[in-house]
Scaffold this active site. Structure first.
Site, mmCIF file in Angstrom:
data_model
loop_
_atom_site.group_PDB
_atom_site.id
_atom_site.type_symbol
_atom_site.label_atom_id
_atom_site.label_comp_id
_atom_site.label_asym_id
_atom_site.label_seq_id
_atom_site.Cartn_x
_atom_site.Cartn_y
_atom_site.Cartn_z
ATOM 1 N N ASP A 1 6.907 11.531 -2.821
ATOM 2 C CA ASP A 1 5.505 11.587 -2.392
ATOM 3 C C ASP A 1 5.100 12.955 -1.854
ATOM 4 O O ASP A 1 4.160 13.054 -1.087
ATOM 5 C CB ASP A 1 5.255 10.498 -1.333
ATOM 6 C CG ASP A 1 3.781 10.297 -1.042
ATOM 7 O OD1 ASP A 1 2.969 10.464 -1.968
ATOM 8 O OD2 ASP A 1 3.429 9.994 0.105
ATOM 9 N N CYS B 1 -1.223 -10.241 -10.819
ATOM 10 C CA CYS B 1 -2.241 -10.475 -9.792
ATOM 11 C C CYS B 1 -3.145 -11.653 -10.144
ATOM 12 O O CYS B 1 -3.730 -12.275 -9.254
ATOM 13 C CB CYS B 1 -3.100 -9.218 -9.599
ATOM 14 S SG CYS B 1 -2.234 -7.837 -8.824
ATOM 15 N N CYS C 1 -6.453 -13.441 -8.291
ATOM 16 C CA CYS C 1 -6.451 -13.147 -6.848
ATOM 17 C C CYS C 1 -7.184 -11.838 -6.574
ATOM 18 O O CYS C 1 -7.003 -10.841 -7.266
ATOM 19 C CB CYS C 1 -5.013 -13.046 -6.345
ATOM 20 S SG CYS C 1 -4.897 -12.609 -4.580
ATOM 21 N N CYS D 1 -3.931 1.831 7.560
ATOM 22 C CA CYS D 1 -4.452 0.464 7.464
ATOM 23 C C CYS D 1 -3.512 -0.353 6.596
ATOM 24 O O CYS D 1 -3.124 0.092 5.511
ATOM 25 C CB CYS D 1 -5.856 0.485 6.868
ATOM 26 S SG CYS D 1 -6.634 -1.135 6.686
ATOM 27 N N CYS E 1 -4.885 -4.493 3.111
ATOM 28 C CA CYS E 1 -4.755 -4.879 1.705
ATOM 29 C C CYS E 1 -3.304 -5.158 1.324
ATOM 30 O O CYS E 1 -3.031 -5.937 0.407
ATOM 31 C CB CYS E 1 -5.371 -3.823 0.790
ATOM 32 S SG CYS E 1 -4.562 -2.211 0.830
#
Length: 381
Positions: free
Chosen positions: A138, A192, A195, A245, A248
Site C-alpha cells: 500500500d 455480494c 446486499c 471509519c 461499511c
C-alpha cells in the site's frame, strides 16, 4: 530420478513459508493478464473523486497495470493478514464523549508490521528460487485490491474494499511481484448479491453507485487525507469518528464467518480503543507523538488530529465539553482554532457564542469565516 506426485510444489512451499511468517492467506495471480482496473481508475480520476490525493493522478500511468510499473513482473504473490476485531466496532459510535478510531489504526502501523514479513518472505523466495522481485504494501503505485481479487483472496465488494469468504472485510494486503512463473489461483468470484448494507450505512453517502467511491465524501479521506477544514455540511455526519471509519466494513454480512485476527489481539492498544475526547483535545505536540508512537495516526499530525477531535466534541451534544473546545481558541494552528469555533457554535447558546465572538482577537480569514457561519447558525452547511 523421478519426482513423486506427492512432493510439494513450488507454490506449496511458498504458502508454507508465508504461513510460518504469519500470513493468513497466500495465493498467486498472473501479473501480465489484461484487467479492467486501469479503466476504472481513469474514470475515478476523471471525475475528480480522488480529491486532494494528487499522487494518484501523478502515478496514474504506472497504476494502470502491474507491468506498467515493472515490465519484468510475471507473477504476483498476494498475501493477507486477518485483522478482524474482537468486538463490533460500531458500538464505539454510541459513546459520543469518546473518539472512534478505525480498527486498523488501534495498534502498530500495519505497513511496518507486514513489510517486515514481506521482506523476509522475499528473501526466502529469492534465495530458494531466484529471480528478481519487488515488495509492496500500500505504499507504491500498485493496485493491490484488483490483484488480490484476481488471485482469489476475495472480491472487491460494493464498498470497493476486499471481501473474503474466510475473513470478511478484515484483511491487510501485501504483495510480491516476481519474474518467476507461478501457477495462478482461480478468482473467488464476487458474492455480494443484492446486499447493499455497506452502501446504506455510509454516514456521508460516499458511494455514488455500487462498486464506486467518491473519496471526497468518505470519512476516512476527510479525517486522514484532507489537510484543511472538513466541509461544514459533512461535519455533523462524522459523529465521533476521529480517524477513519469502519462502518461499511463492520456491517458486511461476510464478517460472520471471520474470526478475530491475531494482529488485533497482539497489537491493539486499550488507550486507542475508545479514548476520551476531553483528554485527546489536551494533547500537545509531544504528547500526541508519545500516544501515537508506531501508530498510523501519527502521520496526520497533531493539528489535523485535533481538528477531528474538536468536530467530534461539537457533535457530542455535551455542553460540558464546551470549555475544552474554548481552550483552543488561542491555539497556534488556524485549523484547530476554526474547528474549536465550530464546536462551540454547536454546544453554546447563541448569546454565549456571540459573547465569545466579540472577545475573539482573530485575523485568519478561514477562522473568521467559522465565526460568521456559527453566528448565522449555518454550521450544518
Amino acid at each position: 530420478m523421478t519426482t513423486s506426485t506427492s512432493d510439494p510444489t513450488r507454490e506449496d512451499l511458498i504458502r508454507a513459508e508465508a504461513a510460518r511468517l504469519g500470513f493468513d492467506v497466500c495465493r498467486f495471480a498472473d501479473a501480465r493478464a489484461d484487467w479492467p482496473a486501469g479503466a476504472r481508475l481513469s474514470e475515478f480520476l476523471g471525475l475528480g473523486r480522488h480529491g486532494e490525493m494528487a499522487w494518484m493522478a501523478e502515478t496514474a500511468e504506472r497504476r494502470a497495470h502491474p507491468n506498467a510499473m515493472w515490465s519484468g513482473a510475471r507473477s504476483a504473490v498476494m498475501l493477507g493478514v486477518n485483522y478482524g476485531p474482537e468486538a463490533d466496532p460500531l458500538t464505539a459510535l454510541e459513546a459520543t464523549d469518546r473518539g472512534a478510531i478505525s480498527v486498523y489504526a488501534q495498534g502498530d502501523d500495519y505497513h511496518d508490521l507486514i513489510k517486515k514479513r514481506l521482506k523476509a518472505l522475499a528473501r526466502w523466495l529469492q534465495g530458494r528460487f531466484g529471480g528478481e522481485l519487488k515488495v509492496f504494501v500500500d505504499t507504491a503505485p500498485l493496485m493491490e485490491k484488483p490483484l488480490a481479487e484476481r488471485a482469489g483472496l476475495g472480491w472487491q465488494g460494493k464498498h470497493t474494499n476486499l471481501v473474503s469468504r474466510e475473513f470478511g472485510s478484515w484483511l491487510f494486503i501485501g504483495s510480491i511481484l516476481t519474474e518467476l512463473e507461478l501457477r495462478q489461483d482461480a478468482p473467488s468470484g464476487g458474492a455480494c448479491g443484492q446486499c447493499r448494507a455497506c452502501l446504506d450505512i455510509c454516514p456521508t453517502d460516499a458511494f455514488p453507485a455500487p462498486y464506486q467511491l467518491d473519496a471526497r465524501r468518505c470519512v476516512s479521506y476527510l479525517t486522514i487525507e484532507l489537510k484543511g477544514p472538513i466541509p461544514r455540511e459533512l461535519r455533523p455526519a462524522l459523529g465521533n469518528r476521529i480517524y477513519g471509519c469502519d462502518d461499511c466494513l463492520a456491517v458486511c454480512p461476510w464478517n460472520k464467518f471471520a474470526q478475530a485476527g491475531r494482529e488485533q489481539a497482539l497489537h491493539a492498544r486499550e488507550a486507542l480503543k475508545s479514548p476520551a475526547l476531553e483528554e485527546l483535545a489536551r494533547l500537545d505536540a509531544a504528547a500526541f507523538r508519545a500516544l501515537f508512537a508506531k501508530s498510523p495516526v501519527k502521520r496526520v499530525g497533531r493539528d489535523r488530529f485535533l481538528r477531528n477531535v474538536l468536530y467530534a466534541i461539537g457533535n457530542s451534544g455535551d455542553p460540558n465539553l464546551a470549555g475544552t473546545a474554548q481552550e483552543h481558541l488561542a491555539d497556534p494552528s488556524p485549523l484547530v482554532r476554526g474547528a474549536a469555533v465550530w464546536a462551540l457554535s454547536r454546544l453554546l447558546e447563541p448569546s454565549a457564542f456571540a459573547a465569545l465572538r466579540a472577545a475573539a482577537a482573530e485575523a485568519d480569514p478561514e477562522v473568521l469565516a467559522e465565526w460568521c457561519a456559527g453566528a448565522l447558525g449555518s454550521t450544518d452547511g
